[in-house]
Design a protein around this motif. Structure first.
Motif, PDB file in Angstrom:
ATOM      1  N   ASN A   3     -40.469 -36.377 -15.602  1.00  0.00           N
ATOM      2  CA  ASN A   3     -40.481 -35.242 -14.662  1.00  0.00           C
ATOM      3  C   ASN A   3     -39.089 -34.640 -14.487  1.00  0.00           C
ATOM      4  OD1 ASN A   3     -43.278 -35.559 -14.101  1.00  0.00           O
ATOM      5  ND2 ASN A   3     -42.768 -37.213 -12.674  1.00  0.00           N
ATOM      6  N   GLY A   4     -38.334 -34.641 -15.565  1.00  0.00           N
ATOM      7  CA  GLY A   4     -36.990 -34.078 -15.497  1.00  0.00           C
ATOM      8  C   GLY A   4     -36.880 -32.783 -16.267  1.00  0.00           C
ATOM      9  N   GLN A   5     -35.621 -32.327 -16.414  1.00  0.00           N
ATOM     10  CA  GLN A   5     -35.333 -31.096 -17.136  1.00  0.00           C
ATOM     11  C   GLN A   5     -34.124 -31.330 -18.033  1.00  0.00           C
ATOM     12  OE1 GLN A   5     -35.094 -28.758 -13.332  1.00  0.00           O
ATOM     13  NE2 GLN A   5     -36.278 -27.253 -14.499  1.00  0.00           N
ATOM     14  N   ILE A   6     -34.094 -30.614 -19.159  1.00  0.00           N
ATOM     15  CA  ILE A   6     -32.974 -30.708 -20.088  1.00  0.00           C
ATOM     16  C   ILE A   6     -32.521 -29.305 -20.456  1.00  0.00           C
ATOM     17  CG2 ILE A   6     -34.505 -30.900 -22.096  1.00  0.00           C
ATOM     18  CD1 ILE A   6     -32.322 -32.705 -23.360  1.00  0.00           C
ATOM     19  N   PHE A   7     -31.189 -29.130 -20.505  1.00  0.00           N
ATOM     20  CA  PHE A   7     -30.608 -27.831 -20.846  1.00  0.00           C
ATOM     21  C   PHE A   7     -29.533 -28.071 -21.910  1.00  0.00           C
ATOM     22  CE2 PHE A   7     -31.758 -27.938 -16.373  1.00  0.00           C
ATOM     23  CZ  PHE A   7     -32.651 -26.885 -16.280  1.00  0.00           C
ATOM     24  N   VAL A   8     -29.259 -27.060 -22.697  1.00  0.00           N
ATOM     25  CA  VAL A   8     -28.228 -27.155 -23.725  1.00  0.00           C
ATOM     26  C   VAL A   8     -27.365 -25.911 -23.659  1.00  0.00           C
ATOM     27  CG1 VAL A   8     -29.753 -26.154 -25.487  1.00  0.00           C
ATOM     28  CG2 VAL A   8     -27.768 -27.503 -26.184  1.00  0.00           C
ATOM     29  N   THR A  39     -27.344 -31.165 -20.766  1.00  0.00           N
ATOM     30  CA  THR A  39     -27.426 -31.494 -19.336  1.00  0.00           C
ATOM     31  C   THR A  39     -28.844 -31.922 -19.019  1.00  0.00           C
ATOM     32  OG1 THR A  39     -25.720 -29.850 -18.819  1.00  0.00           O
ATOM     33  CG2 THR A  39     -27.101 -30.637 -16.986  1.00  0.00           C
ATOM     34  N   ILE A  40     -28.961 -33.055 -18.346  1.00  0.00           N
ATOM     35  CA  ILE A  40     -30.272 -33.601 -17.982  1.00  0.00           C
ATOM     36  C   ILE A  40     -30.314 -33.776 -16.470  1.00  0.00           C
ATOM     37  CG2 ILE A  40     -31.840 -35.565 -18.189  1.00  0.00           C
ATOM     38  CD1 ILE A  40     -30.708 -36.068 -20.944  1.00  0.00           C
ATOM     39  N   LEU A  41     -31.437 -33.322 -15.871  1.00  0.00           N
ATOM     40  CA  LEU A  41     -31.693 -33.534 -14.441  1.00  0.00           C
ATOM     41  C   LEU A  41     -32.900 -34.444 -14.316  1.00  0.00           C
ATOM     42  CD1 LEU A  41     -31.258 -29.892 -13.053  1.00  0.00           C
ATOM     43  CD2 LEU A  41     -29.595 -31.754 -12.996  1.00  0.00           C
ATOM     44  N   LEU A  42     -32.708 -35.596 -13.639  1.00  0.00           N
ATOM     45  CA  LEU A  42     -33.795 -36.566 -13.466  1.00  0.00           C
ATOM     46  C   LEU A  42     -33.970 -36.872 -11.983  1.00  0.00           C
ATOM     47  CD1 LEU A  42     -33.021 -39.107 -16.334  1.00  0.00           C
ATOM     48  CD2 LEU A  42     -34.841 -37.404 -16.282  1.00  0.00           C
ATOM     49  N   PRO A  43     -35.218 -36.841 -11.483  1.00  0.00           N
ATOM     50  CA  PRO A  43     -35.446 -37.185 -10.079  1.00  0.00           C
ATOM     51  C   PRO A  43     -35.504 -38.698  -9.898  1.00  0.00           C
ATOM     52  CG  PRO A  43     -37.517 -36.645 -11.126  1.00  0.00           C
ATOM     53  CD  PRO A  43     -36.457 -36.455 -12.183  1.00  0.00           C
ATOM     54  N   GLY A  44     -35.460 -39.130  -8.629  1.00  0.00           N
ATOM     55  CA  GLY A  44     -35.665 -40.548  -8.331  1.00  0.00           C
ATOM     56  C   GLY A  44     -34.419 -41.288  -7.938  1.00  0.00           C
TER      57      GLY A  44
END
Length: 595
Positions: free
Chosen positions: A565-570, A581-586
């Protein structure tokens, strides 16, 4: 009081007044004629009696005897008696002196009497100053008319009686109108009230208040009409409820359809669109309804097919490309709308967005081609070197060892490729269960760096780890997180030239872990940024294959991040490096350590 009620009341009162007036006039005339007839009979009998008495010569020619005889027979003063001879001279008059009176030959009643008939006349008497009735009869001797006797009486009593009768009639008419207005008002109210009630209910029905009912229990025609109105209201209420339910169902279906629906009338104007069409066209529905389809659709191809369906009235299916607000591929069904009379009244257009399907088909096709290409290289190498060995090269120990090493390397590469393909398939289908636990992020990063450290040292690369000052704990799957970091590090090390650097940064923002892997490698062209997460997609195919990569690492990272349930950007600049760049919840907690 309503206008109709007033009109009905006045009409009934007018009819009553007219009837009473006509009856009054009729009876007044009858009474007047009766009085006049009686008076005429009275005067006639008295004149006949006097004519019989005065016809004798000794009486008629002697005024003294004439006066005595007349006074003996008609002593009353109510009756005026006048006797004339045949030349019109007055011989006797009970109200005046005969000698002073003018000749009466011109009087109509005397003219008739002298002709041998009974004369009768009504007129105003100048002598007495009032209306009189005159009756004259001839006086005959030996069959010859020698004069005439006239009896007259005043009309005052009859006139007063008739006037009193008219006064009584008008008084009775007025009283009747007063009483009749009350009675008629109540009667008209009893008649109009049901009509007003029916009108009220009918008006409510026109305003969609179908629950209104006529509260009349009469058994007459009005009651039957009220029952019919109630039945109609009940039937309309049921029908409108069914129509409303059908409209809500239709609206619910249209609003929740992922496919777009457009209805175009025979005048080529859009009358209905659902929310899916609004998304496809990028325009709110109220802005396109009522417009020509070629104006609202902004697609010449789509409009062309709509016109074809309207003109030929045939059902067909077509694939259409649209370019506004973005490029899409649509599978469109065109069908003419036929009403119950069999007339074509428009076109129903159903649009299915198959852009993603076509993209996936292309990806699948590319995947098959890439897999075939990637497998062909190691298999060709293994086959070629194996055949060389079988042809005698195995007799040379050094050559045999080199060939076997190449076969081993290609087999290992083939094994890694197949393993990555299977892992990617499992990740996509979410067949890998997530074992979430509290994970210390810095430990996972350190573990991943240790795996690629040998490769980085051979290229003299500097790997900078995040500081240990904040302890970051993440509720996630440890293996997935380690594989994400390891793949990004391996990718950074593989594409960073010698003496370069790789930096790992961590930060907590809004209860999310923000992890960055920054390298100073060859970078990625801007045109390729949107495709780097595709399977087997390589920016520099020659260098990628030399690096030993399978071309599936970033695709695995993308799907693992999605599973968490995250997001990844380049972000990348060609020749200067790349930042993932990675955004991870939790994020559970992070603490400051004192150093």
């Amino acid at each position: 009081m309503t206008r109709f009620r007033m009109k009905l009341t006045l009409t009934i009162l007018g009819l009553i007044s007219l009837v009473l007036l006509l009856m009054g006039v009729y009876f007044a005339k009858v009474l007047e004629n009766s009085y006049l007839q009686s008076l005429h009979e009275l005067l006639y009998r008295e004149s006949r009696l006097l004519a019989q008495v005065v016809r004798f010569p000794e009486v008629f020619s002697q005024q003294g005897n004439l006066a005595n005889q007349v006074e003996q027979i008609a002593p009353t003063e109510d009756v005026r008696v006048t006797v004339i001879n045949n030349d019109g001279s007055v011989l006797y008059d009970s109200y005046s002196t005969a000698r002073g009176m003018e000749n009466h030959l011109d009087r109509p009643e005397f003219r008739m009497a002298l002709l041998g008939e009974t004369g009768m006349s009504r007129r105003f008497s100048e002598t007495l100053g009032e209306d009189m009735m005159y009756v004259a009869v001839p006086v005959q001797q030996d069959g010859k008319t020698i004069g005439a006797v006239r009896s007259a009486m005043s009309m005052r009593d009859i006139t007063d009686t008739i006037h009193n009768m008219w006064y009584s009639l008008l008084t009775g008419l007025l009283v009747t109108l007063v009483i009749g207005s009350v009675v008629v008002s109540r009667i008209s109210f009893s008649i109009i009230r049901p009509i007003e009630e029916i009108t009220r209910v009918a008006r409510n029905i026109t305003q969609r208040q179908f629950e209104s009912r006529v509260r009349i229990k009469a058994k007459d025609e009005i009651g039957q009409l009220a029952g019919a109105i109630n039945f109609m209201a009940s039937s309309l209420e049921q029908q409108m409820y069914e129509i409303s339910e059908n409209q809500q169902r239709l609206s619910g279906v249209l609003n929740n359809m992922t496919s777009g629906v457009i209805f175009i009338t025979e005048h080529r104007r859009i009358m209905l669109v659902n929310p899916a069409v609004e998304k496809l066209l990028g325009t709110p529905g109220h802005d396109v309804v009522g417009k020509l389809h070629i104006e609202a659709g902004k697609s010449f191809g789509l409009s062309q097919y709509i016109d074809r369906c309207l003109d030929k009235k045939e059902k067909f299916r077509q694939e259409v490309h649209i370019y506004y607000p973005q490029e899409r591929i649509l599978d469109v069904n065109f069908a003419p709308y036929i009403n119950f009379k069999g007339e074509s009244k428009g076109v129903v257009v159903v649009l299915h967005d198959i852009t993603e399907i076509r993209r996936l088909e292309k990806m699948r096709s590319d995947f098959v081609a890439n897999v075939s290409h990637e497998l062909r290289t190691p298999i060709t190498s293994i086959k070629g070197f194996t055949e060389t060995l079988l042809d005698g090269a195995m007799q040379d120990e050094e050559t045999c060892r080199n060939f076997l090493q190449i076969i081993s390397d290609e087999s290992e590469r083939l094994y890694r490729m197949i393993r990555d393909i299977l892992d990617l398939s499992k990740i996509e289908q979410r067949r890998i269960p997530l074992q979430k636990e509290q994970v210390h992020v810095q430990d996972v990063i350190t573990s991943a760096v240790a795996i690629v450290n040998d490769t980085a040292q051979r290229k003299n690369l500097t790997i900078t780890l995040p500081g240990t000052k904040p302890d970051i704990w993440l509720m996630t799957d440890r293996d997935c997180l380690q594989q994400i970091i390891l793949n990004l590090l391996a990718n950074a090390v593989a594409y960073t030239p010698e003496n370069g650097s790789v930096t790992i940064l961590t930060e907590v923002t809004h209860q999310q872990l923000r992890l960055q892997v920054i390298d100073t490698g060859i970078g990625i062209p801007e045109s390729d940024l949107s495709r780097i997460f595709e399977r087997f997609y390589r920016v520099d195919k020659a260098r990628s294959r030399d690096s030993g990569g399978t071309g599936l690492g970033l695709a695995i990272v993308k799907h693992l991040v999605d599973n968490l349930n995250g997001q990844i950007f380049v972000d990348s600049v060609e020749g200067r490096g790349t930042t993932f760049t990675i955004l991870l919840p939790g994020v559970e907690k992070f603490t400051e350590r004192l150093q």
